[in-house]
Design a protein around this motif. Structure first.
Motif, mmCIF file in Angstrom:
data_model
loop_
_atom_site.group_PDB
_atom_site.id
_atom_site.type_symbol
_atom_site.label_atom_id
_atom_site.label_comp_id
_atom_site.label_asym_id
_atom_site.label_seq_id
_atom_site.Cartn_x
_atom_site.Cartn_y
_atom_site.Cartn_z
ATOM 1 N N UNK A 124 0.831 -1.207 0.000
ATOM 2 C CA UNK A 124 0.000 0.000 0.000
ATOM 3 C C UNK A 124 0.865 1.258 0.000
ATOM 4 N N UNK A 125 1.892 1.260 0.841
ATOM 5 C CA UNK A 125 2.778 2.420 0.923
ATOM 6 C C UNK A 125 3.461 2.665 -0.431
ATOM 7 N N UNK A 126 3.863 1.597 -1.089
ATOM 8 C CA UNK A 126 4.585 1.703 -2.356
ATOM 9 C C UNK A 126 3.753 2.431 -3.421
ATOM 10 N N UNK A 127 2.491 2.060 -3.585
ATOM 11 C CA UNK A 127 1.683 2.719 -4.617
ATOM 12 C C UNK A 127 1.331 4.149 -4.230
ATOM 13 N N UNK A 128 1.083 4.390 -2.957
ATOM 14 C CA UNK A 128 0.750 5.756 -2.524
ATOM 15 C C UNK A 128 1.942 6.680 -2.726
ATOM 16 N N UNK A 129 3.125 6.243 -2.336
ATOM 17 C CA UNK A 129 4.324 7.080 -2.482
ATOM 18 C C UNK A 129 4.621 7.313 -3.954
ATOM 19 N N UNK A 130 4.530 6.265 -4.764
ATOM 20 C CA UNK A 130 4.796 6.440 -6.202
ATOM 21 C C UNK A 130 3.790 7.398 -6.846
ATOM 22 N N UNK A 131 2.530 7.315 -6.437
ATOM 23 C CA UNK A 131 1.501 8.163 -7.042
ATOM 24 C C UNK A 131 1.606 9.609 -6.566
ATOM 25 N N UNK A 132 1.685 9.802 -5.254
ATOM 26 C CA UNK A 132 1.613 11.153 -4.711
ATOM 27 C C UNK A 132 2.950 11.874 -4.669
ATOM 28 N N UNK A 133 4.013 11.143 -4.393
ATOM 29 C CA UNK A 133 5.318 11.792 -4.330
ATOM 30 C C UNK A 133 6.086 11.651 -5.646
ATOM 31 N N UNK A 134 5.811 10.563 -6.377
ATOM 32 C CA UNK A 134 6.515 10.330 -7.633
ATOM 33 C C UNK A 134 5.734 10.792 -8.851
ATOM 34 N N UNK A 135 4.452 11.107 -8.667
ATOM 35 C CA UNK A 135 3.631 11.586 -9.781
ATOM 36 C C UNK A 135 3.373 10.529 -10.848
ATOM 37 N N UNK A 136 3.413 9.253 -10.457
ATOM 38 C CA UNK A 136 3.228 8.180 -11.428
ATOM 39 C C UNK A 136 1.741 7.944 -11.683
ATOM 40 N N UNK A 137 1.434 7.542 -12.913
ATOM 41 C CA UNK A 137 0.064 7.167 -13.259
ATOM 42 C C UNK A 137 -0.145 5.698 -12.913
ATOM 43 N N UNK A 138 -1.384 5.254 -12.970
ATOM 44 C CA UNK A 138 -1.700 3.856 -12.696
ATOM 45 C C UNK A 138 -0.962 2.963 -13.692
ATOM 46 N N UNK A 139 -0.963 3.345 -14.962
ATOM 47 C CA UNK A 139 -0.290 2.545 -15.987
ATOM 48 C C UNK A 139 1.215 2.459 -15.728
ATOM 49 N N UNK A 140 1.823 3.575 -15.344
ATOM 50 C CA UNK A 140 3.259 3.576 -15.058
ATOM 51 C C UNK A 140 3.574 2.675 -13.864
ATOM 52 N N UNK A 141 2.772 2.788 -12.808
ATOM 53 C CA UNK A 141 3.017 1.945 -11.634
ATOM 54 C C UNK A 141 2.815 0.475 -11.965
ATOM 55 N N UNK A 142 1.817 0.170 -12.770
ATOM 56 C CA UNK A 142 1.558 -1.202 -13.177
ATOM 57 C C UNK A 142 2.773 -1.780 -13.895
ATOM 58 N N UNK A 143 3.324 -1.007 -14.798
ATOM 59 C CA UNK A 143 4.496 -1.435 -15.557
ATOM 60 C C UNK A 143 5.724 -1.583 -14.646
ATOM 61 N N UNK A 144 5.961 -0.591 -13.791
ATOM 62 C CA UNK A 144 7.129 -0.608 -12.909
ATOM 63 C C UNK A 144 7.077 -1.761 -11.900
ATOM 64 N N UNK A 145 5.883 -2.018 -11.371
ATOM 65 C CA UNK A 145 5.743 -3.032 -10.333
ATOM 66 C C UNK A 145 5.456 -4.425 -10.887
ATOM 67 N N UNK A 146 5.117 -4.488 -12.173
ATOM 68 C CA UNK A 146 4.820 -5.772 -12.786
ATOM 69 C C UNK A 146 3.535 -6.386 -12.283
ATOM 70 N N UNK A 147 2.535 -5.545 -12.009
ATOM 71 C CA UNK A 147 1.229 -6.023 -11.543
ATOM 72 C C UNK A 147 0.139 -5.393 -12.409
#
Length: 169
Positions: A119-142
């Motif tokens: 949970x922390x990983x996606x929140x930090x990537x989204x709010x502090x890293x400015x990542x989109x859902x698609x970017x996080x999906x690709x980066x995390x492999x989920x």
């Protein structure tokens, strides 16, 4: 000296100087700062669960309580009937904002630490890293749906963690 006395003394020795500086910067009044620091430490002493937290969490709680007491005092009827005279010792609004920003950062950091890693990983990537859902999906492999689910439940857990620390809307 009893255990309660020793605990109160240790609490005072460790946190009172920093609290006093902070409250004095908010109020510009050393006497009022002493009263607010005393009340803050008394409230912590009455609530031992606060002292069992990690050092940063307990300190953030103390600073939040002190800030709320300053706000309550400013809003009180007694204060509204007093005449305020310009004081050059009053802090600049930017200094108060910076202090509040730091305290808010501590609170959010402590609340984030209470979350699961996923949970922390996606929140930090989204709010502090400015990542989109698609970017996080690709980066995390989920899958994107998993990212959205983790974000939803992570934000819910974060809200609860903040409420446990006394943060309300």
């Amino acid at each position: 000296m009893g255990d309660d006395d020793a605990l109160l003394r240790a609490l005072h020795d460790e946190h009172a100087p920093a609290l006093r500086r902070y409250v004095t910067s908010l109020t510009g009044d050393a006497a009022a700062a002493d009263d607010i620091v005393q009340e803050t430490l008394f409230r912590a002493w009455k609530k031992p669960a606060v002292l069992d937290q990690r050092e940063a969490s307990a300190r953030a709680w103390l600073f939040t309580v002190a800030r709320n007491l300053v706000i309550d005092e400013a809003r009180s009827a007694r204060r509204r009937h007093e005449t305020v005279v310009a004081d050059e010792a009053m802090p600049e609004p930017a200094a108060v904002d910076e202090t509040e920003r730091l305290l808010d950062g501590w609170l959010v950091g402590d609340a984030l630490a209470a979350l699961t890693v996923e949970h922390r990983e996606v929140i930090v990537r989204a709010y502090y890293g400015g990542r989109s859902v698609a970017e996080m999906s690709s980066e995390l492999g989920i899958p994107e749906g998993t990212v959205k689910s983790r974000m939803h439940y992570g934000l819910r857990a974060l809200r609860l963690a903040l409420q446990e620390k006394g943060v309300t809307r």
